[in-house]
Design a protein around this motif. Sequence first.
Motif, PDB file in Angstrom:
ATOM      1  N   GLN A  57      36.270  34.810  48.703  1.00 26.16           N
ATOM      2  CA  GLN A  57      35.042  35.290  48.065  1.00 26.16           C
ATOM      3  C   GLN A  57      35.275  35.693  46.609  1.00 26.16           C
ATOM      4  O   GLN A  57      34.384  35.537  45.763  1.00 26.16           O
ATOM      5  CB  GLN A  57      34.440  36.439  48.873  1.00 26.16           C
ATOM      6  N   LEU A  58      36.448  36.173  46.296  1.00 25.10           N
ATOM      7  CA  LEU A  58      36.782  36.432  44.894  1.00 25.10           C
ATOM      8  C   LEU A  58      36.753  35.124  44.102  1.00 25.10           C
ATOM      9  O   LEU A  58      36.261  35.078  42.966  1.00 25.10           O
ATOM     10  CB  LEU A  58      38.166  37.086  44.784  1.00 25.10           C
ATOM     11  N   SER A  59      37.268  34.063  44.705  1.00 17.96           N
ATOM     12  CA  SER A  59      37.268  32.758  44.039  1.00 17.96           C
ATOM     13  C   SER A  59      35.850  32.251  43.831  1.00 17.96           C
ATOM     14  O   SER A  59      35.531  31.662  42.791  1.00 17.96           O
ATOM     15  CB  SER A  59      38.075  31.751  44.858  1.00 17.96           C
ATOM     16  N   ILE A  60      34.985  32.473  44.818  1.00 14.46           N
ATOM     17  CA  ILE A  60      33.592  32.059  44.690  1.00 14.46           C
ATOM     18  C   ILE A  60      32.905  32.864  43.584  1.00 14.46           C
ATOM     19  O   ILE A  60      32.130  32.328  42.783  1.00 14.46           O
ATOM     20  CB  ILE A  60      32.855  32.217  46.026  1.00 14.46           C
ATOM     21  N   ALA A  61      33.201  34.158  43.517  1.00 15.15           N
ATOM     22  CA  ALA A  61      32.632  34.988  42.452  1.00 15.15           C
ATOM     23  C   ALA A  61      33.054  34.471  41.084  1.00 15.15           C
ATOM     24  O   ALA A  61      32.246  34.408  40.153  1.00 15.15           O
ATOM     25  CB  ALA A  61      33.061  36.439  42.633  1.00 15.15           C
ATOM     26  N   LYS A  62      34.309  34.089  40.972  1.00 13.82           N
ATOM     27  CA  LYS A  62      34.801  33.519  39.711  1.00 13.82           C
ATOM     28  C   LYS A  62      34.046  32.232  39.382  1.00 13.82           C
ATOM     29  O   LYS A  62      33.608  32.027  38.243  1.00 13.82           O
ATOM     30  CB  LYS A  62      36.297  33.228  39.812  1.00 13.82           C
ATOM     31  N   GLU A  63      33.883  31.390  40.377  1.00 14.28           N
ATOM     32  CA  GLU A  63      33.195  30.112  40.181  1.00 14.28           C
ATOM     33  C   GLU A  63      31.763  30.303  39.693  1.00 14.28           C
ATOM     34  O   GLU A  63      31.284  29.555  38.836  1.00 14.28           O
ATOM     35  CB  GLU A  63      33.207  29.339  41.498  1.00 14.28           C
ATOM     36  N   PHE A  64      31.077  31.332  40.229  1.00 13.90           N
ATOM     37  CA  PHE A  64      29.673  31.568  39.872  1.00 13.90           C
ATOM     38  C   PHE A  64      29.535  32.600  38.746  1.00 13.90           C
ATOM     39  O   PHE A  64      28.415  32.975  38.394  1.00 13.90           O
ATOM     40  CB  PHE A  64      28.886  32.019  41.100  1.00 13.90           C
ATOM     41  N   ASN A  65      30.646  33.039  38.213  1.00 17.29           N
ATOM     42  CA  ASN A  65      30.651  33.991  37.099  1.00 17.29           C
ATOM     43  C   ASN A  65      29.865  35.257  37.447  1.00 17.29           C
ATOM     44  O   ASN A  65      29.035  35.734  36.672  1.00 17.29           O
ATOM     45  CB  ASN A  65      30.088  33.351  35.833  1.00 17.29           C
ATOM     46  N   LEU A  66      30.141  35.798  38.628  1.00 19.13           N
ATOM     47  CA  LEU A  66      29.465  37.000  39.098  1.00 19.13           C
ATOM     48  C   LEU A  66      30.466  38.129  39.316  1.00 19.13           C
ATOM     49  O   LEU A  66      31.609  37.881  39.718  1.00 19.13           O
ATOM     50  CB  LEU A  66      28.740  36.726  40.418  1.00 19.13           C
ATOM     51  N   PRO A  67      30.047  39.370  39.105  1.00 16.64           N
ATOM     52  CA  PRO A  67      30.914  40.504  39.449  1.00 16.64           C
ATOM     53  C   PRO A  67      30.971  40.677  40.958  1.00 16.64           C
ATOM     54  O   PRO A  67      30.214  40.033  41.705  1.00 16.64           O
ATOM     55  CB  PRO A  67      30.218  41.684  38.774  1.00 16.64           C
ATOM     56  N   VAL A  68      31.850  41.560  41.410  1.00 13.74           N
ATOM     57  CA  VAL A  68      32.005  41.823  42.839  1.00 13.74           C
ATOM     58  C   VAL A  68      31.857  43.317  43.114  1.00 13.74           C
ATOM     59  O   VAL A  68      32.171  44.150  42.265  1.00 13.74           O
ATOM     60  CB  VAL A  68      33.376  41.339  43.365  1.00 13.74           C
ATOM     61  N   GLU A  69      31.350  43.634  44.311  1.00 10.82           N
ATOM     62  CA  GLU A  69      31.333  45.016  44.799  1.00 10.82           C
ATOM     63  C   GLU A  69      32.340  45.095  45.935  1.00 10.82           C
ATOM     64  O   GLU A  69      32.198  44.414  46.958  1.00 10.82           O
ATOM     65  CB  GLU A  69      29.935  45.420  45.259  1.00 10.82           C
ATOM     66  N   ILE A  70      33.362  45.932  45.734  1.00 10.80           N
ATOM     67  CA  ILE A  70      34.527  45.922  46.619  1.00 10.80           C
ATOM     68  C   ILE A  70      34.592  47.150  47.513  1.00 10.80           C
ATOM     69  O   ILE A  70      34.429  48.283  47.062  1.00 10.80           O
ATOM     70  CB  ILE A  70      35.812  45.813  45.786  1.00 10.80           C
ATOM     71  N   HIS A  71      34.841  46.894  48.783  1.00 10.21           N
ATOM     72  CA  HIS A  71      35.116  47.918  49.788  1.00 10.21           C
ATOM     73  C   HIS A  71      36.621  47.906  50.038  1.00 10.21           C
ATOM     74  O   HIS A  71      37.192  46.861  50.369  1.00 10.21           O
ATOM     75  CB  HIS A  71      34.361  47.578  51.077  1.00 10.21           C
ATOM     76  N   THR A  72      37.259  49.053  49.881  1.00 14.28           N
ATOM     77  CA  THR A  72      38.689  49.132  50.203  1.00 14.28           C
ATOM     78  C   THR A  72      38.969  50.457  50.893  1.00 14.28           C
ATOM     79  O   THR A  72      38.577  51.526  50.405  1.00 14.28           O
ATOM     80  CB  THR A  72      39.570  48.981  48.945  1.00 14.28           C
TER      81      THR A  72
END
Length: 262
Positions: free
Chosen positions: A113-128
């Motif tokens: 999903q990080l790779s997909i975010a990069k592909e679509f030039n979108l930020p991410v909201e991360i749960h850790t």
Amino acid sequence: MWIDTHAHLDKITLPPKQVLDQAKTSLVDHIITIGTELKDWKKVIDFCETYKPQVYGTLGLHPHSAKDWNKECEDFLRKNLTHERIVAVGEIGLDYYYENSKRDVQKKVFEKQLSIAKEFNLPVEIHTREAEEDTLFFLKKMQGSVRGLLHCFTSSYEMARAALDLGFNISFSGIITFKNSESIRQICQKMPLDRIHIETDSPFLSPVPYRGKENQPARVSTVAETVASLHNVDLETLSNQLRRNTLDLFSKINKEDLQCLN
């Protein structure tokens, strides 16, 4: 005026219009509603379309549901991440506390999903949660390619500092009002104002004095009051800074949307 950068509108029991009207009354003019699994992604899009301009959304597979990742999930994301009101990939990440999905599966799906975010030039909201080392490992792999925020931050100062160094922001929830959360308040106090966000994570984690009640976006103003106190700034200064932070990170948000409800 406040922006709730992380809420689950589809999981709140009150009627959506009532929730949004109460938010406006509490000077919360903008909400990002979060997708966590395939079955709720369509609901997120429906909320965004029905309640614009107040609502934007994200789509992502939560680590609890990583075991459910399949071609249908990927196809849905690829088709709908271009939607004008979907502003990020999320909620994604790693959770080793509950471990509802096996760790190796979580890591594989997180990286995908990080790779997909990069592909679509979108930020991410991360749960850790209890996964600091592995979370940072994947964020380092994507350094310079993906931006985002660590939502509902409850980790260590070292984790926060490392995330900032990697270009990620930190989001604080009602947890910073809890009596036993002094360490989180201290971390918030040390974070630069231009790198933080506030959220409710509704319907979870109601801030004091609403503990035990279903949370809703209106209560992000209570989080804001605590952050303002910790940073010794007035509410207007904090509001202006947080809006700039949101517009900077979530570039698909229309500035005019933020103004038309004021």
